[in-house]
Motif scaffolding. Structure first.
Motif, PDB file in Angstrom:
ATOM      1  N   LYS A  27       2.034  10.806 -11.199  1.00 47.54           N
ATOM      2  CA  LYS A  27       1.703   9.464 -11.005  1.00 47.54           C
ATOM      3  C   LYS A  27       2.775   8.640 -10.231  1.00 47.54           C
ATOM      4  O   LYS A  27       2.657   7.484  -9.729  1.00 47.54           O
ATOM      5  CB  LYS A  27       1.314   8.707 -12.409  1.00 47.54           C
ATOM      6  CG  LYS A  27       0.247   9.183 -13.082  1.00 47.54           C
ATOM      7  CD  LYS A  27       0.020   8.244 -14.285  1.00 47.54           C
ATOM      8  CE  LYS A  27      -1.352   8.819 -14.854  1.00 47.54           C
ATOM      9  NZ  LYS A  27      -1.554   8.227 -16.255  1.00 47.54           N
ATOM     10  N   LEU A  28       3.616   9.455  -9.829  1.00 48.80           N
ATOM     11  CA  LEU A  28       4.888   8.704  -9.060  1.00 48.80           C
ATOM     12  C   LEU A  28       4.462   8.190  -7.681  1.00 48.80           C
ATOM     13  O   LEU A  28       4.659   7.005  -7.637  1.00 48.80           O
ATOM     14  CB  LEU A  28       6.043   9.837  -8.701  1.00 48.80           C
ATOM     15  CG  LEU A  28       7.032   9.444  -7.884  1.00 48.80           C
ATOM     16  CD1 LEU A  28       7.899   8.178  -8.497  1.00 48.80           C
ATOM     17  CD2 LEU A  28       8.192  10.502  -7.458  1.00 48.80           C
ATOM     18  N   GLU A  29       3.939   8.948  -6.865  1.00 47.51           N
ATOM     19  CA  GLU A  29       3.613   8.457  -5.453  1.00 47.51           C
ATOM     20  C   GLU A  29       2.449   7.013  -5.709  1.00 47.51           C
ATOM     21  O   GLU A  29       2.464   6.245  -4.965  1.00 47.51           O
ATOM     22  CB  GLU A  29       2.742   9.353  -4.643  1.00 47.51           C
ATOM     23  CG  GLU A  29       3.857  10.582  -4.359  1.00 47.51           C
ATOM     24  CD  GLU A  29       5.229  10.002  -3.840  1.00 47.51           C
ATOM     25  OE1 GLU A  29       5.082   9.076  -2.841  1.00 47.51           O
ATOM     26  OE2 GLU A  29       6.214  10.786  -3.837  1.00 47.51           O
ATOM     27  N   ALA A  30       1.346   7.233  -6.687  1.00 40.84           N
ATOM     28  CA  ALA A  30       0.488   6.150  -6.638  1.00 40.84           C
ATOM     29  C   ALA A  30       1.320   4.925  -7.443  1.00 40.84           C
ATOM     30  O   ALA A  30       0.802   3.926  -6.797  1.00 40.84           O
ATOM     31  CB  ALA A  30      -0.592   6.660  -7.830  1.00 40.84           C
ATOM     32  N   ALA A  31       2.157   5.092  -8.341  1.00 37.99           N
ATOM     33  CA  ALA A  31       3.038   3.901  -8.816  1.00 37.99           C
ATOM     34  C   ALA A  31       3.960   3.173  -7.744  1.00 37.99           C
ATOM     35  O   ALA A  31       3.679   2.044  -7.618  1.00 37.99           O
ATOM     36  CB  ALA A  31       3.969   4.353  -9.915  1.00 37.99           C
ATOM     37  N   LEU A  32       4.579   4.242  -6.934  1.00 39.63           N
ATOM     38  CA  LEU A  32       5.208   3.458  -5.681  1.00 39.63           C
ATOM     39  C   LEU A  32       4.305   2.721  -4.923  1.00 39.63           C
ATOM     40  O   LEU A  32       4.761   1.685  -4.536  1.00 39.63           O
ATOM     41  CB  LEU A  32       5.808   4.743  -4.951  1.00 39.63           C
ATOM     42  CG  LEU A  32       7.123   5.455  -5.763  1.00 39.63           C
ATOM     43  CD1 LEU A  32       7.618   6.619  -4.857  1.00 39.63           C
ATOM     44  CD2 LEU A  32       8.453   4.357  -6.022  1.00 39.63           C
ATOM     45  N   ALA A  33       3.164   3.322  -4.497  1.00 37.75           N
ATOM     46  CA  ALA A  33       2.305   2.708  -3.442  1.00 37.75           C
ATOM     47  C   ALA A  33       1.630   1.324  -4.198  1.00 37.75           C
ATOM     48  O   ALA A  33       1.768   0.255  -3.510  1.00 37.75           O
ATOM     49  CB  ALA A  33       1.193   3.593  -3.246  1.00 37.75           C
ATOM     50  N   ALA A  34       1.300   1.724  -5.476  1.00 40.56           N
ATOM     51  CA  ALA A  34       0.752   0.304  -6.030  1.00 40.56           C
ATOM     52  C   ALA A  34       2.072  -0.952  -6.196  1.00 40.56           C
ATOM     53  O   ALA A  34       1.668  -2.162  -6.054  1.00 40.56           O
ATOM     54  CB  ALA A  34       0.283   0.571  -7.582  1.00 40.56           C
ATOM     55  N   THR A  35       3.124  -0.365  -6.727  1.00 44.38           N
ATOM     56  CA  THR A  35       4.253  -1.478  -6.706  1.00 44.38           C
ATOM     57  C   THR A  35       4.539  -2.150  -5.310  1.00 44.38           C
ATOM     58  O   THR A  35       4.526  -3.326  -5.112  1.00 44.38           O
ATOM     59  CB  THR A  35       5.551  -0.757  -7.193  1.00 44.38           C
ATOM     60  OG1 THR A  35       5.164  -0.105  -8.545  1.00 44.38           O
ATOM     61  CG2 THR A  35       6.636  -1.699  -7.239  1.00 44.38           C
ATOM     62  N   ARG A  36       4.318  -1.413  -4.232  1.00 45.05           N
ATOM     63  CA  ARG A  36       4.939  -1.870  -3.045  1.00 45.05           C
ATOM     64  C   ARG A  36       3.621  -2.827  -2.432  1.00 45.05           C
ATOM     65  O   ARG A  36       3.799  -3.897  -2.008  1.00 45.05           O
ATOM     66  CB  ARG A  36       4.869  -0.919  -1.764  1.00 45.05           C
ATOM     67  CG  ARG A  36       6.184   0.004  -1.988  1.00 45.05           C
ATOM     68  CD  ARG A  36       6.362   1.046  -1.017  1.00 45.05           C
ATOM     69  NE  ARG A  36       7.474   1.799  -1.060  1.00 45.05           N
ATOM     70  CZ  ARG A  36       7.761   3.134  -1.409  1.00 45.05           C
ATOM     71  NH1 ARG A  36       6.395   3.837  -1.642  1.00 45.05           N
ATOM     72  NH2 ARG A  36       8.719   3.802  -1.567  1.00 45.05           N
ATOM     73  N   THR A  37       2.423  -2.482  -2.969  1.00 44.72           N
ATOM     74  CA  THR A  37       1.189  -3.443  -2.516  1.00 44.72           C
ATOM     75  C   THR A  37       1.534  -4.753  -3.249  1.00 44.72           C
ATOM     76  O   THR A  37       1.086  -5.971  -2.658  1.00 44.72           O
ATOM     77  CB  THR A  37       0.037  -2.773  -3.067  1.00 44.72           C
ATOM     78  OG1 THR A  37      -0.376  -1.427  -2.265  1.00 44.72           O
ATOM     79  CG2 THR A  37      -1.070  -3.740  -2.855  1.00 44.72           C
TER      80      THR A  37
ATOM     81  N   GLN B 243      -3.720  -0.262 -14.238  1.00 42.62           N
ATOM     82  CA  GLN B 243      -3.747   1.218 -13.514  1.00 42.62           C
ATOM     83  C   GLN B 243      -3.121   2.185 -14.435  1.00 42.62           C
ATOM     84  O   GLN B 243      -3.431   3.531 -14.150  1.00 42.62           O
ATOM     85  CB  GLN B 243      -3.097   1.051 -12.162  1.00 42.62           C
ATOM     86  CG  GLN B 243      -3.726   0.110 -11.186  1.00 42.62           C
ATOM     87  CD  GLN B 243      -3.096  -0.150  -9.905  1.00 42.62           C
ATOM     88  OE1 GLN B 243      -3.252   1.176  -9.151  1.00 42.62           O
ATOM     89  NE2 GLN B 243      -2.366  -1.092  -9.558  1.00 42.62           N
ATOM     90  N   GLY B 244      -2.349   1.928 -15.318  1.00 38.04           N
ATOM     91  CA  GLY B 244      -1.697   3.019 -16.199  1.00 38.04           C
ATOM     92  C   GLY B 244      -0.803   3.871 -15.451  1.00 38.04           C
ATOM     93  O   GLY B 244      -0.842   5.077 -15.812  1.00 38.04           O
ATOM     94  N   LEU B 245      -0.162   3.500 -14.313  1.00 40.64           N
ATOM     95  CA  LEU B 245       0.767   4.185 -13.560  1.00 40.64           C
ATOM     96  C   LEU B 245       2.148   4.521 -13.739  1.00 40.64           C
ATOM     97  O   LEU B 245       2.808   5.526 -13.269  1.00 40.64           O
ATOM     98  CB  LEU B 245       0.813   3.919 -12.106  1.00 40.64           C
ATOM     99  CG  LEU B 245      -0.592   3.857 -11.403  1.00 40.64           C
ATOM    100  CD1 LEU B 245      -0.558   3.231 -10.096  1.00 40.64           C
ATOM    101  CD2 LEU B 245      -1.433   5.253 -11.415  1.00 40.64           C
ATOM    102  N   CYS B 246       2.728   3.818 -14.797  1.00 44.00           N
ATOM    103  CA  CYS B 246       3.935   3.936 -15.304  1.00 44.00           C
ATOM    104  C   CYS B 246       4.348   3.567 -16.906  1.00 44.00           C
ATOM    105  O   CYS B 246       3.451   2.842 -17.216  1.00 44.00           O
ATOM    106  CB  CYS B 246       5.103   3.065 -14.243  1.00 44.00           C
ATOM    107  SG  CYS B 246       4.565   1.350 -14.467  1.00 44.00           S
ATOM    108  N   TYR B 247       5.420   4.145 -17.210  1.00 42.22           N
ATOM    109  CA  TYR B 247       5.545   3.780 -18.625  1.00 42.22           C
ATOM    110  C   TYR B 247       6.615   2.509 -18.796  1.00 42.22           C
ATOM    111  O   TYR B 247       6.219   1.718 -19.344  1.00 42.22           O
ATOM    112  CB  TYR B 247       6.784   4.893 -19.249  1.00 42.22           C
ATOM    113  CG  TYR B 247       6.385   6.342 -18.812  1.00 42.22           C
ATOM    114  CD1 TYR B 247       5.170   6.796 -19.174  1.00 42.22           C
ATOM    115  CD2 TYR B 247       7.492   7.174 -18.316  1.00 42.22           C
ATOM    116  CE1 TYR B 247       4.891   7.990 -18.797  1.00 42.22           C
ATOM    117  CE2 TYR B 247       6.957   8.410 -18.002  1.00 42.22           C
ATOM    118  CZ  TYR B 247       5.578   8.892 -18.240  1.00 42.22           C
ATOM    119  OH  TYR B 247       5.471  10.308 -18.017  1.00 42.22           O
TER     120      TYR B 247
END
Length: 425
Positions: A323-333, A293-297
């Protein structure tokens, strides 16, 4: 020593009782080089800032002793291509030295002289204090470092050894410590408390044991404090945001407390579960949130280990504002999915194989062999059982890892700290 250990070309570990600890010696096929590594307990840091004082004392111990000043020690080490370091953790000290085998007698003497009879004066204190403060100020520019430290303050009470004061508080504590504080801490805490010393390399273990026995003669243990109950952390919100002016990205730490200590029978399965979650490049978090997803470094999960009082399980990531909120949501998922469905057979087998392979590669170094010996002793295993980690990891089953995830991974209890710019765009 096991047959498997012989098949891997590993010699038997010689164990020699010391007056207040143990010596471990291992001859390894590393021509003319030797490593000396050791640990001893200094007890629980009962007062606020105790872990900061512990780090300051450890930094000073490696500088000078009553027989040799800092310049002389540095020149002696440099002239022989040797090294010597002292590091503190929450309730103990780890020291490490490397040299040619021919210099081992001098290395043992210098190491134990520094640990037993360090020289503390105002000049050395000022230099080391300034160095530690500069290091803290540099690390404080890393938003992920700020977030992980803040997470410990959300998860642990202040007296717990894993609680980490914020950088500004650590600087203030360092600035307030005096030579008298340092001398008192060393006098009260530095002793042969469960002393363990391993010498590994091109050396006769029995000859090395005699050198160490001579060096620790008369070194008595101290009555160091040992806390077993720390209470609960102060009540607070489940999430926290810290403003870091000038930052262009966010650091995030999210996690939960764990009751299991390293000696728990389920800990090998817990380590494998962490590798599957985010502890390796092929893990779920890295492959999904970072690569696909390329959401974080930065993306990793890790177990915050503590010798006593349990630890915590955390995920650390760095992301841009957009991309912060998307990264948080994807991580929690991903975390919630692992907690809900457990591990697939193939990823379990891959993680198990990779963990054992990494362990074997580590045994190809003096550091890896020393760590295996001292870790085995610390965990209550036989020090000669160098392949104990492999055997315990190989014994973990898919059913066990799913059971451990089921009762250890609790996403509903996770707390989150976000450090970075004022607001995401």
């Amino acid at each position: 020593m096991s047959t498997d250990q012989k098949s891997h070309g590993l010699q038997s570990v010689a164990t020699v009782p010391l007056a207040h600890g143990h010596f471990y010696g291992l001859r390894a096929a590393v021509p003319s080089i030797v490593a000396l590594t050791g640990t001893f307990r200094t007890g629980t840091a009962l007062a606020p800032g105790g872990t900061v004082l512990q780090s300051l004392v450890a930094a000073l111990v490696g500088c000078a002793n009553r027989r040799r000043g800092p310049v002389e020690i540095a020149e002696l080490l440099e002239a022989r291509g040797a090294s010597f370091t002292v590091e503190a953790d929450a309730d103990g000290v780890r020291f490490s030295a490397r040299a040619r085998t021919v210099d081992l007698p001098q290395l043992v003497d210098w190491t134990l002289e520094c640990l037993r009879e360090p020289e503390f004066d105002q000049t050395l204190l000022d230099v080391e204090r300034a160095r530690l403060i500069a290091e803290l100020q540099y690390r404080a520019m890393d938003s992920a470092y700020i977030a992980t430290g803040a997470l410990t303050r959300m998860l642990y009470p202040q007296a717990h050894p894993a609680y980490e004061p914020d950088p500004a508080e650590q600087v203030a504590l360092l600035e307030g410590f005096t030579v008298a504080d340092v001398r008192r801490f060393h006098s009260e805490r530095y002793g042969a408390n469960d002393l363990r010393i391993a010498v590994v390399g091109d050396v006769d273990p029995q000859a090395a044991a005699r050198l160490v026995e001579r060096g620790v003669q008369g070194w008595a243990p101290r009555a160091v404090p040992e806390a077993t109950q720390w209470g609960e952390p102060a009540a607070g919100p489940d999430s926290q945001r810290l403003l870091l002016p000038g930052q262009e990205s966010y650091g995030v730490a999210m996690g939960q407390r764990l009751a299991q200590e390293r000696t728990h029978p389920d800990y090998p399965a817990l380590r494998l579960a962490n590798r599957i979650l985010g502890g390796a490049f092929s893990s779920r978090l890295v492959s999904s949130v970072r690569e696909r997803q390329g959401l974080c470094y930065v993306m990793r999960s890790e177990l915050g280990e503590s010798r006593r009082g349990g630890g915590h399980w955390q995920v650390v990531l760095s992301a841009s504002p957009d991309k912060l909120e998307a990264a948080l949501a994807a991580t929690r998922t991903v975390v919630e999915q692992l907690a809900k469905t457990g591990v697939e057979t193939r990823e379990f087998e891959n993680a198990q194989r990779a963990a054992i392979g990494a362990f074997h590669i580590g045994l190809a170094t003096l550091d890896g062999l020393s760590d295996a010996i001292l870790s085995a002793a610390d965990l209550g295993w036989e020090p000669d059982d160098l392949l104990g980690f492999e055997r315990r990891t190989a014994a973990v089953t898919l059913a066990q890892i799913d059971r451990v995830i089921g009762y250890c991974l609790r996403p509903q209890e996770w707390r989150t700290c976000i450090a970075g710019p004022a607001a995401a765009d």
